[in-house]
Design an enzyme around this catalytic site. Structure first.
Site, mmCIF file in Angstrom:
data_model
loop_
_atom_site.group_PDB
_atom_site.id
_atom_site.type_symbol
_atom_site.label_atom_id
_atom_site.label_comp_id
_atom_site.label_asym_id
_atom_site.label_seq_id
_atom_site.Cartn_x
_atom_site.Cartn_y
_atom_site.Cartn_z
ATOM 1 N N GLY A 142 0.887 -1.122 0.134
ATOM 2 C CA GLY A 142 0.156 0.004 0.219
ATOM 3 C C GLY A 142 0.731 1.540 -0.106
ATOM 4 O O GLY A 142 2.209 1.397 0.041
ATOM 5 N N VAL B 185 1.221 3.833 2.458
ATOM 6 C CA VAL B 185 2.004 3.928 3.510
ATOM 7 C C VAL B 185 2.944 2.718 3.839
ATOM 8 O O VAL B 185 4.011 3.139 3.993
ATOM 9 C CB VAL B 185 1.128 3.739 4.850
ATOM 10 C CG1 VAL B 185 2.058 3.703 6.100
ATOM 11 C CG2 VAL B 185 0.002 5.089 4.870
ATOM 12 N N ARG C 45 -5.200 -10.872 -2.123
ATOM 13 C CA ARG C 45 -6.186 -11.119 -3.266
ATOM 14 C C ARG C 45 -5.452 -11.036 -4.687
ATOM 15 O O ARG C 45 -5.888 -11.690 -5.532
ATOM 16 C CB ARG C 45 -7.204 -9.748 -3.145
ATOM 17 C CG ARG C 45 -8.192 -10.219 -2.074
ATOM 18 C CD ARG C 45 -9.451 -9.343 -2.017
ATOM 19 N NE ARG C 45 -8.887 -8.073 -1.378
ATOM 20 C CZ ARG C 45 -9.112 -7.458 -0.413
ATOM 21 N NH1 ARG C 45 -9.467 -8.205 0.615
ATOM 22 N NH2 ARG C 45 -8.624 -6.206 0.033
ATOM 23 N N ARG D 230 -6.740 3.459 18.490
ATOM 24 C CA ARG D 230 -6.192 4.574 19.039
ATOM 25 C C ARG D 230 -6.658 5.216 20.301
ATOM 26 O O ARG D 230 -6.057 5.781 20.910
ATOM 27 C CB ARG D 230 -6.300 5.976 17.789
ATOM 28 C CG ARG D 230 -5.530 5.560 16.568
ATOM 29 C CD ARG D 230 -5.809 6.469 15.544
ATOM 30 N NE ARG D 230 -5.287 6.335 14.357
ATOM 31 C CZ ARG D 230 -5.514 6.537 13.113
ATOM 32 N NH1 ARG D 230 -6.699 7.449 13.096
ATOM 33 N NH2 ARG D 230 -4.727 6.347 12.044
ATOM 34 N N CYS E 123 -3.405 10.919 10.473
ATOM 35 C CA CYS E 123 -2.359 11.685 9.767
ATOM 36 C C CYS E 123 -2.792 13.098 9.733
ATOM 37 O O CYS E 123 -1.660 14.243 9.611
ATOM 38 C CB CYS E 123 -2.185 11.308 8.043
ATOM 39 S SG CYS E 123 -3.661 11.066 7.288
ATOM 40 N N SER F 122 -3.542 11.332 -1.201
ATOM 41 C CA SER F 122 -2.958 10.102 -0.958
ATOM 42 C C SER F 122 -3.260 9.612 0.524
ATOM 43 O O SER F 122 -3.279 8.547 1.143
ATOM 44 C CB SER F 122 -1.583 10.225 -0.710
ATOM 45 O OG SER F 122 -1.265 11.322 0.067
ATOM 46 N N LYS G 57 -12.229 12.377 14.794
ATOM 47 C CA LYS G 57 -11.081 11.806 15.280
ATOM 48 C C LYS G 57 -9.898 12.797 15.609
ATOM 49 O O LYS G 57 -9.195 12.595 16.544
ATOM 50 C CB LYS G 57 -10.420 10.959 13.840
ATOM 51 C CG LYS G 57 -11.014 9.723 13.417
ATOM 52 C CD LYS G 57 -10.161 9.233 12.162
ATOM 53 C CE LYS G 57 -11.017 7.943 11.758
ATOM 54 N NZ LYS G 57 -10.499 7.444 10.402
ATOM 55 N N HIS H 14 -0.749 17.385 4.035
ATOM 56 C CA HIS H 14 -1.939 17.891 4.523
ATOM 57 C C HIS H 14 -1.586 19.333 4.981
ATOM 58 O O HIS H 14 -0.408 19.314 5.729
ATOM 59 C CB HIS H 14 -2.433 16.842 5.548
ATOM 60 C CG HIS H 14 -3.099 15.818 5.244
ATOM 61 N ND1 HIS H 14 -3.294 15.285 3.967
ATOM 62 C CD2 HIS H 14 -3.375 14.584 6.334
ATOM 63 C CE1 HIS H 14 -3.931 14.006 4.049
ATOM 64 N NE2 HIS H 14 -4.003 13.845 5.294
HETATM 65 N N1 LIG Z 1 -2.546 7.394 3.472
HETATM 66 C C1 LIG Z 1 -2.281 7.929 4.635
HETATM 67 O O1 LIG Z 1 -1.946 9.191 4.559
HETATM 68 C C2 LIG Z 1 -2.415 7.484 6.043
HETATM 69 C C3 LIG Z 1 -1.996 8.142 7.024
HETATM 70 C C4 LIG Z 1 -2.235 7.474 8.349
HETATM 71 C C5 LIG Z 1 -2.570 6.238 8.615
HETATM 72 N N2 LIG Z 1 -3.032 5.742 7.446
HETATM 73 C C6 LIG Z 1 -3.657 4.344 7.600
HETATM 74 O O2 LIG Z 1 -2.491 3.452 7.238
HETATM 75 C C7 LIG Z 1 -3.453 2.180 6.738
HETATM 76 C C8 LIG Z 1 -2.865 2.015 5.350
HETATM 77 O O3 LIG Z 1 -3.350 3.054 4.486
HETATM 78 P P1 LIG Z 1 -2.771 3.318 3.182
HETATM 79 O O4 LIG Z 1 -3.084 4.686 2.593
HETATM 80 O O5 LIG Z 1 -1.389 2.597 2.745
HETATM 81 O O6 LIG Z 1 -3.917 2.289 2.143
HETATM 82 P P2 LIG Z 1 -3.713 1.692 0.688
HETATM 83 O O7 LIG Z 1 -2.757 2.305 -0.048
HETATM 84 O O8 LIG Z 1 -5.139 1.207 0.444
HETATM 85 O O9 LIG Z 1 -3.049 0.078 1.068
HETATM 86 C C9 LIG Z 1 -3.794 -0.890 1.897
HETATM 87 C C10 LIG Z 1 -2.776 -2.104 2.001
HETATM 88 O O10 LIG Z 1 -3.438 -2.929 2.915
HETATM 89 C C11 LIG Z 1 -3.524 -4.189 2.544
HETATM 90 N N3 LIG Z 1 -4.616 -5.161 2.575
HETATM 91 C C12 LIG Z 1 -5.846 -4.739 2.401
HETATM 92 N N4 LIG Z 1 -6.633 -5.881 2.816
HETATM 93 C C13 LIG Z 1 -5.819 -6.456 3.592
HETATM 94 C C14 LIG Z 1 -6.131 -7.694 4.334
HETATM 95 N N5 LIG Z 1 -7.212 -8.272 4.637
HETATM 96 N N6 LIG Z 1 -4.988 -8.353 4.905
HETATM 97 C C15 LIG Z 1 -3.437 -7.852 4.674
HETATM 98 N N7 LIG Z 1 -3.514 -6.689 4.030
HETATM 99 C C16 LIG Z 1 -4.389 -6.203 3.461
HETATM 100 C C17 LIG Z 1 -3.309 -3.669 1.083
HETATM 101 O O11 LIG Z 1 -3.161 -5.013 0.001
HETATM 102 P P3 LIG Z 1 -3.637 -5.316 -1.501
HETATM 103 O O12 LIG Z 1 -2.767 -4.252 -2.362
HETATM 104 O O13 LIG Z 1 -3.552 -6.631 -1.488
HETATM 105 O O14 LIG Z 1 -5.014 -4.714 -1.542
HETATM 106 C C18 LIG Z 1 -2.370 -2.784 0.826
HETATM 107 O O15 LIG Z 1 -1.400 -3.278 1.095
HETATM 108 C C19 LIG Z 1 -4.927 2.446 6.890
HETATM 109 O O16 LIG Z 1 -5.237 1.903 8.192
HETATM 110 C C20 LIG Z 1 -4.998 4.034 7.090
HETATM 111 O O17 LIG Z 1 -5.916 4.521 7.864
HETATM 112 C C21 LIG Z 1 -2.913 5.973 6.468
#
Ligand SMILES: NC(=O)c1ccc[n+]([C@@H]2O[C@H](COP(=O)([O-])OP(=O)(O)OC[C@H]3O[C@@H](n4cnc5c(N)ncnc54)[C@H](OP(=O)(O)O)[C@@H]3O)[C@@H](O)[C@H]2O)c1
Length: 335
Positions: free
Chosen positions: A13, A15, A40, A99, A128, A158, A215, A244
């Protein structure tokens, strides 16, 4: 030097990708490395020059790790993190699942790193959006006590993950091809985001606040360890790729002055403060692979004698997520 076996759940993903890069560039002492995704579709990640195939996580596989980073979603964190932490694996969770849970430290190391304790193996990283405010105003809150804080956010795409980034790219491509922003069938947001913005990040509660706005309020209070501060927020998604931005209005209990606030901002840990009004930070320059939070445009508000305004920019994928998690890991290996 002792090495630590590391698992990254969500390695494919947004992050996750940043986390891998940071573990490498900050020379975190990684022993074995395990990468997980949803399972998947096949995915590979590259870590320290070596390709790793991602697979679906299982308790047995994750248990081989000393530290597991959870950067996937709430359900996955809920399924594995508490049991793993009970079994002695450090779990650093970037989802919102724990959290606000009692007994789970919600940590930004330079603000409340003292919350990290050897016995508390499940640790949450904050949302974030509030990270910028929590870091920028930490010193001011300690010294002058912030009583009221109003926030308008300008949140990058993002922040909603890789599917949201794909939507923006597709909308832009559609616009340049046809002259109109297409309304995608499987879009990630309530409205098109290209050349647009909307005051909705998450779903609405009965009072009309969004999940993100709630949040920001609840997590900031927990991180500062102060439930008295009144916080009100409007979260806006904007067509920025990364970084942000926040417009802040804050009131203080103790008397202060712009000069005293500037002095405090200059010495705040994890913050780079721009003194000249024209030197304000922007997401393109200061929110893309940056390690600190940036602030500028400090001024007295025109609405009340003890109210001030500040502009803040931080990288949602670094300080808002992956970097904060790696910094937590850097601290826990020293406990
Ligand atoms: N983006 C931000 O700025 C940010 C900031 C703070 C916190 N977060 C948190 O960080 C987390 C990831 O965010 P992201 O933005 O990186 O999301 P993302 O780009 O959608 O990536 C999600 C990741 O989780 C994997 N995943 C989905 N379902 C899964 C499962 N059942 N088992 C194992 N892995 C699984 C996905 O794999 P696949 O590729 O196989 O779908 C992908 O590697 C979230 O909880 C989000 O709330 C994000």
């Amino acid at each position: 030097m002792k090495k630590y076996n590391i698992a990254v759940v969500g390695a494919s993903g947004m992050v996750g990708g940043e986390l891998l890069g940071l573990l490498e560039s900050r020379r975190f002492p990684v022993g074995e490395f395990y990468a997980f995704n949803s399972g998947r579709k096949p995915a590979r990640v590259i870590f320290r020059g070596k390709k790793y195939a991602c697979s679906a996580p299982s308790f047995e596989a994750l248990r081989k790790a000393d530290i597991a980073f959870f950067v996937s979603n709430e359900e996955v964190s809920e399924k594995f993190a508490p049991r793993l932490a009970a079994a002695g694996v450090w779990c650093v969770d970037d989802s919102s699942q724990f959290r606000l849970a009692a007994g789970v430290p919600l940590v930004i190391p330079e603000v409340n790193g003292a919350e990290l304790k050897p016995a508390r193996r499940l640790i949450a990283g904050p949302n974030c959006t509030l990270t910028g405010a929590a870091v920028a105003l930490a010193g001011i809150h300690r010294k002058f006590r912030v009583t009221e804080l109003r926030i308008a956010t300008y949140q990058a795409v993002s922040g909603a993950g890789k599917a949201a980034m794909r939507c923006l790219e597709e909308e832009l491509r559609g616009y340049f091809k046809t002259g109109r922003v297409p309304v995608l069938k499987d879009r990630k947001f309530p409205h098109p985001i290209a050349f647009n913005l909307f005051p909705q990040v998450g779903g609405f509660d009965a009072a009309g606040n969004t999940g993100e706005e709630n949040k920001v309020e609840a997590e900031l209070k927990k991180i500062w360890g102060d439930s008295r501060v009144k916080i009100s927020c409007t979260s806006v998604r904007v067509p920025v790729l990364r970084g942000h931005s926040l417009a802040l209005w804050f009131k203080t209990a103790r008397p202060c002055s712009p000069a005293a606030l500037r002095a405090e901002l200059r010495r705040t840990d994890g913050l780079a403060f721009f003194e000249k009004p024209e030197d304000y930070p922007t997401p393109l320059k200061h929110g893309d692979r940056t390690d600190v939070v940036y602030a500028g445009r400090l001024r007295r508000a025109k609405t009340a004698a003890n109210e001030y305004q500040l502009w803040v920019v931080s990288d949602n994928l670094y300080k808002g997520a992956a970097l904060n998690s790696v910094q937590i890991a850097e601290r826990i290996v020293k406990l």
